[in-house]
Design an enzyme around this catalytic site. Structure first.
Site, mmCIF file in Angstrom:
data_model
loop_
_atom_site.group_PDB
_atom_site.id
_atom_site.type_symbol
_atom_site.label_atom_id
_atom_site.label_comp_id
_atom_site.label_asym_id
_atom_site.label_seq_id
_atom_site.Cartn_x
_atom_site.Cartn_y
_atom_site.Cartn_z
ATOM 1 N N VAL A 1 0.831 -1.201 0.000
ATOM 2 C CA VAL A 1 0.000 0.000 0.000
ATOM 3 C C VAL A 1 0.871 1.259 0.000
ATOM 4 O O VAL A 1 0.592 2.217 -0.717
ATOM 5 C CB VAL A 1 -0.963 -0.005 1.213
ATOM 6 C CG1 VAL A 1 -1.709 1.308 1.332
ATOM 7 C CG2 VAL A 1 -1.950 -1.157 1.078
ATOM 8 N N ALA A 2 1.946 1.243 0.774
ATOM 9 C CA ALA A 2 2.833 2.421 0.807
ATOM 10 C C ALA A 2 3.384 2.688 -0.596
ATOM 11 O O ALA A 2 3.349 3.825 -1.080
ATOM 12 C CB ALA A 2 3.980 2.189 1.796
ATOM 13 N N CYS B 1 10.695 -1.337 -7.851
ATOM 14 C CA CYS B 1 9.590 -1.649 -6.929
ATOM 15 C C CYS B 1 8.215 -1.129 -7.314
ATOM 16 O O CYS B 1 7.243 -1.878 -7.228
ATOM 17 C CB CYS B 1 9.933 -1.150 -5.534
ATOM 18 S SG CYS B 1 11.308 -2.034 -4.809
HETATM 19 P P1 NAI Z 1 18.353 -7.480 -5.784
HETATM 20 O O1 NAI Z 1 17.986 -8.127 -7.052
HETATM 21 O O2 NAI Z 1 19.246 -6.290 -5.781
HETATM 22 O O3 NAI Z 1 18.998 -8.539 -4.789
HETATM 23 C C1 NAI Z 1 18.453 -9.786 -4.542
HETATM 24 C C2 NAI Z 1 19.585 -10.783 -4.363
HETATM 25 O O4 NAI Z 1 19.042 -12.020 -3.940
HETATM 26 C C3 NAI Z 1 20.363 -11.086 -5.638
HETATM 27 O O5 NAI Z 1 21.723 -10.759 -5.442
HETATM 28 C C4 NAI Z 1 20.154 -12.576 -5.872
HETATM 29 O O6 NAI Z 1 21.293 -13.219 -6.389
HETATM 30 C C5 NAI Z 1 19.845 -13.057 -4.479
HETATM 31 N N1 NAI Z 1 19.098 -14.318 -4.433
HETATM 32 C C6 NAI Z 1 17.969 -14.668 -5.098
HETATM 33 N N2 NAI Z 1 17.578 -15.899 -4.755
HETATM 34 C C7 NAI Z 1 18.468 -16.367 -3.864
HETATM 35 C C8 NAI Z 1 18.601 -17.578 -3.155
HETATM 36 N N3 NAI Z 1 17.696 -18.547 -3.283
HETATM 37 N N4 NAI Z 1 19.655 -17.727 -2.331
HETATM 38 C C9 NAI Z 1 20.567 -16.750 -2.197
HETATM 39 N N5 NAI Z 1 20.493 -15.572 -2.838
HETATM 40 C C10 NAI Z 1 19.450 -15.364 -3.662
HETATM 41 O O7 NAI Z 1 16.960 -7.100 -5.084
HETATM 42 P P2 NAI Z 1 16.667 -5.893 -4.093
HETATM 43 O O8 NAI Z 1 16.472 -4.630 -4.863
HETATM 44 O O9 NAI Z 1 17.650 -5.921 -2.983
HETATM 45 O O10 NAI Z 1 15.232 -6.285 -3.539
HETATM 46 C C11 NAI Z 1 15.052 -7.361 -2.641
HETATM 47 C C12 NAI Z 1 13.632 -7.285 -2.098
HETATM 48 O O11 NAI Z 1 13.454 -6.071 -1.369
HETATM 49 C C13 NAI Z 1 12.553 -7.288 -3.176
HETATM 50 O O12 NAI Z 1 11.452 -7.995 -2.707
HETATM 51 C C14 NAI Z 1 12.200 -5.807 -3.310
HETATM 52 O O13 NAI Z 1 10.881 -5.626 -3.733
HETATM 53 C C15 NAI Z 1 12.376 -5.320 -1.889
HETATM 54 N N6 NAI Z 1 12.691 -3.900 -1.760
HETATM 55 C C16 NAI Z 1 13.587 -3.299 -2.607
HETATM 56 C C17 NAI Z 1 13.897 -1.963 -2.476
HETATM 57 C C18 NAI Z 1 14.851 -1.306 -3.412
HETATM 58 O O14 NAI Z 1 14.932 -0.069 -3.376
HETATM 59 N N7 NAI Z 1 15.577 -2.013 -4.245
HETATM 60 C C19 NAI Z 1 13.319 -1.148 -1.397
HETATM 61 C C20 NAI Z 1 12.440 -1.882 -0.533
HETATM 62 C C21 NAI Z 1 12.137 -3.202 -0.732
#
Ligand code: NAI
Length: 477
Positions: free
Chosen positions: A225-226, A279
Site C-alpha cells: 500500500v505504501a 519496486c
Molecule cells: P536485488 O535483485 O538487488 O537482490 C536480490 C539478491 O538475492 C540477488 O543478489 C540474488 O542473487 C539473491 N538471491 C535470489 N535468490 C536467492 C537464493 N535462493 N539464495 C541466495 N540468494 C538469492 O533485489 P533488491 O532490490 O535488494 O530487492 C530485494 C527485495 O526487497 C525485493 O522484494 C524488493 O521488492 C524489496 N525492496 C527493494 C527496495 C529497493 O529499493 N531495491 C526497497 C524496498 C524493498
C-alpha cells in the site's frame, strides 16, 4: 528460542540486503551480521574495493565494519545454521511466465530460501521476510518450515514480516533515520517473543515509538500500500501535467499551491517522465493481482490506472520529442542525459529512460547517452531487451563526457535528475549543437526563460511551450 539476537544472516546481497545489513552491523557492534548470496561474483564484489552497488555513504560503512562484525559469504548452509535470525532479502520480480504473468510477483526465490532454511537450520530460528511479498506469503514460508519441524524436533520457527522502506539514492539516510520500522508477527506467546527480539535489534538506533508492530498480514499489505500510494502521487501529478501543457497552467506552480495544503503535503509532487525503479511498478501490479484474485475488480482497475498513466506519460513525452523535431527523428542525433531511474543510483531497473529511448529508437533516432553512474554495458543490456541487440548496435553510442554527447545533436533529452546536469555550460552546449536546437526537460531541472534566452527551443513537462495556443473559453460579451 533464546529471544536474544547475536547472529544475523541475510539471504540476498542486493540493494536491500547489502545496505540494511551494513547499517545493522554499524549500529549493533554486539551482533555479527553475515550477508549471503547464491551469486558468488556479487559476494566477491562485496568483499572487494569496488562494491556491486553504488549508494551514497554505503562504502564508508562497509569498509568500517567488514571483517569485524559484517561478513559477506557464499557459504549459505553454514550461515543459516549459525544464525539466530535470518532475513530473506531476495528479489521478488514480476512473474514473466505462466499464471499471473506480467502481474503477480515471482516468489520462487523466496520459496527456495525457505527450503534452504528448512534443510540447514538445525535449531530454532526467527525467519524475517524483508523482501516485498503479497499478503499471506509468510504462511507459505511457514508451511515449508513447519513441515521440516515434523521430522526434526530440534527445529522451531517463527516467521515475521519486516518490509523495507528504504529508497535507493538515499538508502543510508533512510536506514539510519527511518520514518518507521514495521514488524508483523503471530499473535502467540512465541510470536510476541520473536517480534520483541527484532524490536530489540532496531532499538539500538531507532526510537521505540517509530517501531510499529502489527499482525503479519497488515505488515505485508502495508508495504504494498505504501508503494502504491507513492506511485499514485506521481501518476496523479503527471496526469495534471498533461492538462497544464494544454492550458497554460504550469505544473510546478500547481504542485506548489496544492502541496501547501497540510492534508496533501508537498512531497512526491514533482511531475516527470514517470516513475521507474525495481519496486513501484511491480508492487502496484502485485496489489492489482491480489485484488483480482479476491474478485475486487473495481479496486484492481483503480490501481491499474496508476501504471497506465505512467506508461502513457513516457509515451507522451517521446511523442512530443518526435513531434517537436518536425515529426521525424530518423538519423538525427539526440543526446540523452541520464539513464538511471533516479539520481544518486546506478540502478536502471524499470527506468523511464529505457522506454523513452525505446520509443525514439522505433523512429530510428541515433542516441548519444551520458549518465554519471550507469555503465555502458548495463545500458546496452536494458535497451536490447526493449528493442533488439542489432538496433542498439546501430543506433546507440555511449559517452563519458556530456559535452561530447551533445555535440552535433538536434536535441537534448533529460531523463534523470542528476544534480550535475544543472551545472553544465549550456551556452557552450547550445553552440555545439545542430540548430534549431531543442531541450526536452523530463525532470523539471531547468528554468524555461533561461534556456530560451540561450537559444534553445525548450519543452518542459507540465508547461506549455510559448508558441502553443492555449485552449480557453471565449470571452462573453
Ligand atoms: P536485488 O535483485 O538487488 O537482490 C536480490 C539478491 O538475492 C540477488 O543478489 C540474488 O542473487 C539473491 N538471491 C535470489 N535468490 C536467492 C537464493 N535462493 N539464495 C541466495 N540468494 C538469492 O533485489 P533488491 O532490490 O535488494 O530487492 C530485494 C527485495 O526487497 C525485493 O522484494 C524488493 O521488492 C524489496 N525492496 C527493494 C527496495 C529497493 O529499493 N531495491 C526497497 C524496498 C524493498
Amino acid at each position: 528460542q533464546t529471544g536474544v539476537v547475536r547472529r544475523i544472516t541475510c539471504v540476498g546481497a542486493g540493494y536491500v540486503g547489502g545496505p540494511t545489513c551494513a547499517m545493522i552491523a554499524n549500529k549493533c557492534p554486539h551482533i555479527t551480521v553475515t550477508v549471503v548470496d547464491m551469486n558468488t561474483l556479487k559476494i566477491e564484489e562485496w568483499n572487494s574495493e569496488k562494491l556491486p552497488i553504488f549508494e551514497p555513504g554505503l562504502e564508508e560503512i562497509v569498509k568500517r565494519c567488514r571483517g569485524k562484525n559484517l561478513f559477506f559469504s557464499s557459504d549459505i548452509p553454514k550461515s543459516i545454521r549459525e544464525a539466530d535470525l535470518i532475513f530473506i532479502s531476495v528479489n521478488t520480480p514480476t512473474k514473466m511466465y505462466g499464471k499471473g504473468k506480467g502481474m503477480a510477483p515471482d516468489l520462487k526465490y523466496v520459496e527456495s530460501v525457505a527450503r534452504n532454511i528448512a534443510e540447514h537450520a538445525g535449531g530454532p530460528k526467527i525467519v524475517v521476510e524483508k523482501s516485498t511479498v503479497p499478503v499471506k506469503a509468510a504462511e507459505s514460508i511457514l508451511s515449508i518450515l513447519r513441515d521440516a519441524q515434523r521430522t526434526n524436533h530440534n527445529l522451531a520457527f517463527q516467521v515475521l514480516s519486516n518490509p523495507e522502506f528504504l529508497a535507493e539514492g538515499t538508502a543510508m539516510g533512510d536506514l539510519a533515520n527511518p520514518d518507521r520500522v514495521l514488524i508483523g508477527g503471530e499473535n502467540s506467546e512465541e510470536g510476541k517473543k520473536a517480534v520483541a527480539a527484532l524490536v530489540e535489534v532496531y532499538s539500538s538506533w531507532v526510537a521505540r515509538e517509530r517501531i510499529i508492530t502489527t499482525n503479519t498480514w497488515s505488515s505485508e499489505l502495508s508495504k504494498l500500500v505504501a508503494n502504491a500510494f507513492l506511485a499514485q502521487r506521481i501518476s496523479s501529478i503527471n496526469s495534471i501535467s498533461a492538462i497544464c501543457e494544454a492550458t497554460g497552467a504550469d505544473v510546478s506552480e500547481v504542485a506548489h499551491a496544492v502541496g501547501f495544503d497540510s492534508r496533501i503535503g508537498n512531497k512526491f509532487l514533482n511531475a516527470s517522465v514517470g516513475f521507474g525503479g525495481s519496486c513501484f511498478q511491480k508492487d502496484v501490479l502485485s496489489l492489482v493481482y491480489l485484488c483480482e484474485s479476491l474478485h475486487l475488480n473495481k479496486v484492481a482497475e483503480y490501481w491499474h490506472g496508476v501504471i497506465e498513466i505512467n506508461n502513457w506519460q513516457r509515451r507522451r513525452f517521446a511523442d512530443q520529442i518526435i513531434a517537436e523535431l518536425f515529426n521525424t527523428v530518423a538519423g538525427k542525433k539526440i543526446a540523452i542525459l541520464g539513464f538511471a531511474f533516479k539520481k544518486n543510483t546506478g540502478d536502471t531497473r524499470e527506468s523511464s529512460a529505457i522506454h523513452v529511448c525505446g520509443h525514439l529508437m522505433e523512429e530510428e533516432a541515433r542516441l548519444a547517452i551520458y549518465d554519471p553512474k550507469v555503465e555502458e554495458k548495463q545500458m546496452r543490456i536494458e535497451l536490447a531487451s526493449e528493442t533488439s541487440k542489432d538496433r542498439v548496435e546501430k543506433l546507440v553510442s555511449v559517452f563519458s563526457d556530456p559535452y561530447e554527447a551533445a555535440k552535433d545533436a538536434h536535441a537534448i533529452v533529460v531523463l534523470t535528475e542528476w544534480d550535475e546536469f544543472k551545472t553544465y555550460d549550456y551556452s557552450r552546449i547550445y553552440g555545439s549543437m545542430v540548430h534549431p536546437a531543442a531541450l526536452f526537460d523530463g525532470r523539471l531541472l531547468f528554468k524555461r526563460k533561461e534556456m530560451e534566452s540561450l537559444g534553445f527551443r525548450f519543452f518542459g513537462i507540465g508547461s506549455a511551450p510559448n508558441h502553443v495556443t492555449k485552449v480557453g473559453f471565449a470571452a462573453s460579451s
